[in-house]
Design a protein around this motif. Structure first.
Motif, PDB file in Angstrom:
ATOM      1  N   LEU A  41       0.832  -1.198   0.000  1.00  0.00           N
ATOM      2  CA  LEU A  41       0.000   0.000   0.000  1.00  0.00           C
ATOM      3  C   LEU A  41       0.873   1.257   0.000  1.00  0.00           C
ATOM      4  N   LEU A  42       1.898   1.257   0.870  1.00  0.00           N
ATOM      5  CA  LEU A  42       2.777   2.424   0.973  1.00  0.00           C
ATOM      6  C   LEU A  42       3.499   2.696  -0.342  1.00  0.00           C
ATOM      7  N   ILE A  43       4.022   1.613  -0.952  1.00  0.00           N
ATOM      8  CA  ILE A  43       4.745   1.773  -2.219  1.00  0.00           C
ATOM      9  C   ILE A  43       3.815   2.325  -3.287  1.00  0.00           C
ATOM     10  N   SER A  44       2.578   1.790  -3.341  1.00  0.00           N
ATOM     11  CA  SER A  44       1.692   2.226  -4.420  1.00  0.00           C
ATOM     12  C   SER A  44       1.218   3.662  -4.211  1.00  0.00           C
ATOM     13  N   LEU A  45       1.276   4.156  -2.956  1.00  0.00           N
ATOM     14  CA  LEU A  45       0.932   5.564  -2.734  1.00  0.00           C
ATOM     15  C   LEU A  45       1.914   6.478  -3.458  1.00  0.00           C
ATOM     16  N   GLY A  46       3.184   6.069  -3.498  1.00  0.00           N
ATOM     17  CA  GLY A  46       4.190   6.926  -4.108  1.00  0.00           C
ATOM     18  C   GLY A  46       4.417   6.642  -5.579  1.00  0.00           C
ATOM     19  N   TYR A  47       3.695   5.654  -6.124  1.00  0.00           N
ATOM     20  CA  TYR A  47       3.954   5.252  -7.509  1.00  0.00           C
ATOM     21  C   TYR A  47       3.206   6.150  -8.488  1.00  0.00           C
TER      22      TYR A  47
END
Lengths: 113, 490
Positions: A41-47
């Motif tokens: 979830l965290l990674i996809s927030l910044g993607y």
């Protein structure tokens, strides 16, 4: 979008395992799954679609062509913490197994309110 | 003169990982390292106090000014809590010198220092992700310390604590992710400034996630199932550290979130109600406990309920009362746990019934226990009296008469079960049997220090109040906090 779906499914599967399963190893697995879900979830927030990794490898790369690096730094920390928790949990499970000769959590009930 | 406050976190962390190496050289060094290092933390916290009372000390790390870099924000509140944590840590580590003898004891000292480093980091940091990392350092070392005695029950208690604790910290991480996604910042002051423009639905969700996460460490009612087991199965100094350090750091996290970061008034009513429920249920559970450490654990939950109620009033006096109660609990509960640990050690049993007549056999330890019991019940010459007085009178002044009455009922129940134990200590015939153990001088030093602090604060409450008032004002005035942090280094 697909990343968010994947992240939340992982979190829900993990929560299900922790809440329903009786086997302690499966509970630890569930905890680990929740962790991975939050990390995704965290990674996809910044993607940002079509952007590249935030590393200045060639002078041609500009900051606006990169994804957000902060969530990646956060996830790196969170992965390490998750690893420590999982390792510690498994150690405790091993010790519980030594004492009780069972992995079934409903059979270990020495402490009660 | 104080050194760089970053050292308050860096030195314990460094020393913690140095201990195994020192242990290889000489077995005896390891147990003196925590006393030295936490003593250094105590010195720092005391020296910082006059400075941070005037203006918060903002430490900028690696020359990245907030909101970009990670910063330490040492206001009156953070400094008071750092002082409490290092004071309790220092006294408990004096007690540890002789108490922890069996087992690989350098591991114990290492974990204990990690616990203190994590808790200190939690109260000093100004960055919400950093808060999460320090929360994890604190809780991982707590899980390991709970399981320190190689006994079947301690492993069970540790597993329960670990499952609850790691789910809660996942909630905290989810909350942080939501906040970062909507505000684009991790600095707490910057979040507080930008949260007004965030969709209230998202902000409420993030707040619920974070409050649930920190509520576990702060022993809020439905989330405190771990506490009685962990307190009663952990080694005695660790139970004392839970009451004095871990719970205080968790409560700080909760207070910082609801007062500074978020901007919802409904949460204060929630806190009032949860506080009184926590208080009553814990006190009633404590009443029917047969084991002394379990009883103390429930009493600890009850005290935190009272603190939550006081913070929920959200007035200057109420918050002062809550912080005062936190201070008292942090000093008195270790005194009770440390003396109860020795009483359990003498009688060879954890049950209250087996402590009969200890007042005659072991007058000193029993005196310390009785002193702590009277202090936490709130009898007048001791410090517990003032905090309860402030909280109850402030609750009535705000019109919550029913809540004040319920809190008083809780206090009466508390008096009943403490007096029952004290009565058994002094007015029952001792059981037959041989008892040759003696209390160690280091333990006497530790317990005497705690007793003197309780007595001093009880006789001169104004001395402490001069420091607690700015701390409460810091919580209630968030615009000053935001301004202080964001203009640092200009």
């Amino acid at each position: 979008m697909i990343y968010y779906v994947a992240a939340f499914s992982l979190i829900l599967i993990g929560t299900y395992a922790v809440l329903v399963k009786k086997n302690m190893v499966k509970i630890v697995l569930g905890l680990s799954l929740i962790d991975s879900g939050v990390n995704i979830l965290l990674i996809s927030l910044g993607y940002i679609k079509g952007k590249t990794a935030p590393i200045f490898s060639t002078p041609a790369l500009k900051a606006q062509n990169m994804v957000d690096p902060i969530p990646q730094a956060l996830v790196l920390t969170a992965i390490v913490i998750g690893l420590a928790v999982t390792a510690l949990a498994l150690t405790i499970v091993i010790r519980l197994y030594d004492h009780h000769k069972t992995l079934d959590i409903s059979k270990i009930r020495e402490l009660k309110w | 003169m104080y050194l760089d406050p970053v050292l308050m976190i860096a030195v314990p962390l460094f020393a913690a990982f140095l201990i195994p190496i020192l242990g290889k050289i000489n077995k005896n060094i390891a147990k003196y390292v925590p006393v030295l290092v936490i003593g250094f933390n105590l010195y720092e916290a005391v020296m910082l106090l006059p400075v941070s009372m005037i203006k918060p000390v903002i430490v900028i790390i690696a020359a990245w000014r907030p909101p970009l870099g990670i910063n330490l924000t040492i206001g009156p509140l953070g400094n008071m809590l750092a002082l409490i944590i290092s004071l309790v840590g220092f006294i408990v580590s004096i007690y540890n010198i002789k108490f922890v003898e069996e087992e690989p004891n350098e591991k114990f000292h290492m974990l204990f220092m990690l616990l203190v480093a994590g808790a200190t980091g939690m109260v000093l940091t100004g960055d919400i992700f950093n808060l999460f990392v320090f929360l994890e350092i604190t809780s991982i070392s707590s899980y390991a310390l709970t399981a320190f005695i190689r006994h079947r029950d301690s492993a069970e208690a540790a597993f329960k604590y670990l499952v609850i604790g790691s789910i809660s910290s996942t909630f905290v991480l989810l909350g942080v992710a939501l906040i970062y996604a909507t505000t684009g910042t991790l600095n707490m002051a910057d979040i507080a400034q930008k949260i007004q423009s965030v969709d209230p639905k998202i902000a409420v969700t993030a707040m619920i996630l974070l409050v649930t996460g920190f509520g576990v460490e702060a022993e809020m009612f439905p989330l405190n199932g771990w506490a009685p087991d962990a307190y009663s199965q952990a080694p005695t100094p660790v139970s004392a550290a839970f009451g004095g350090i871990v719970v205080k750091a968790g409560m700080y996290g909760l207070a910082r979130l609801i007062f500074t970061i978020f901007n919802f008034h409904g949460i204060f009513y929630f806190l009032l109600i949860m506080g009184i429920i926590t208080l009553l249920i814990a006190e009633m559970s404590a009443l029917r406990q047969k084991q002394i450490k379990r009883m103390l654990a429930f009493s600890s939950i009850g005290q935190m309920g009272l603190v939550m109620m006081a913070l929920g009033l959200a007035t200057q006096e109420g918050v002062v009362g809550g912080l005062f109660q936190m201070f008292n609990h942090a000093i008195i509960k270790p005194l009770l746990f440390l003396s109860a640990g020795y009483l359990v050690f003498y009688s060879g049993s954890k049950n209250i019934e087996d402590l009969d007549g200890m007042g005659r056999l072991k007058p000193l330890t029993s005196f310390f226990f009785a002193f702590g019991a009277f202090a936490i019940m709130g009898l007048p010459p001791f410090s517990g009296f003032w905090s309860k007085l402030i909280i109850i009178s402030e609750t009535i002044r705000n019109g919550f008469v029913v809540l004040a009455a319920l809190a008083l009922i809780g206090s009466v129940i508390e008096a009943v079960y403490y007096l029952r134990v004290v009565g058994r200590l002094y007015f029952k015939k001792p059981h037959e049997g041989e008892r040759t153990h003696y209390v160690h001088p280091t333990a006497i030093v530790a317990m005497t220090l705690l007793t003197l602090i309780v007595l001093f604060v009880g006789l001169y409450p104004d001395f402490l109040m001069t420091y607690l008032k700015p701390a409460a004002a810091e919580l209630l005035n968030k615009s000053a906090y935001i301004k202080d942090v964001l203009t640092a280094g200009l």
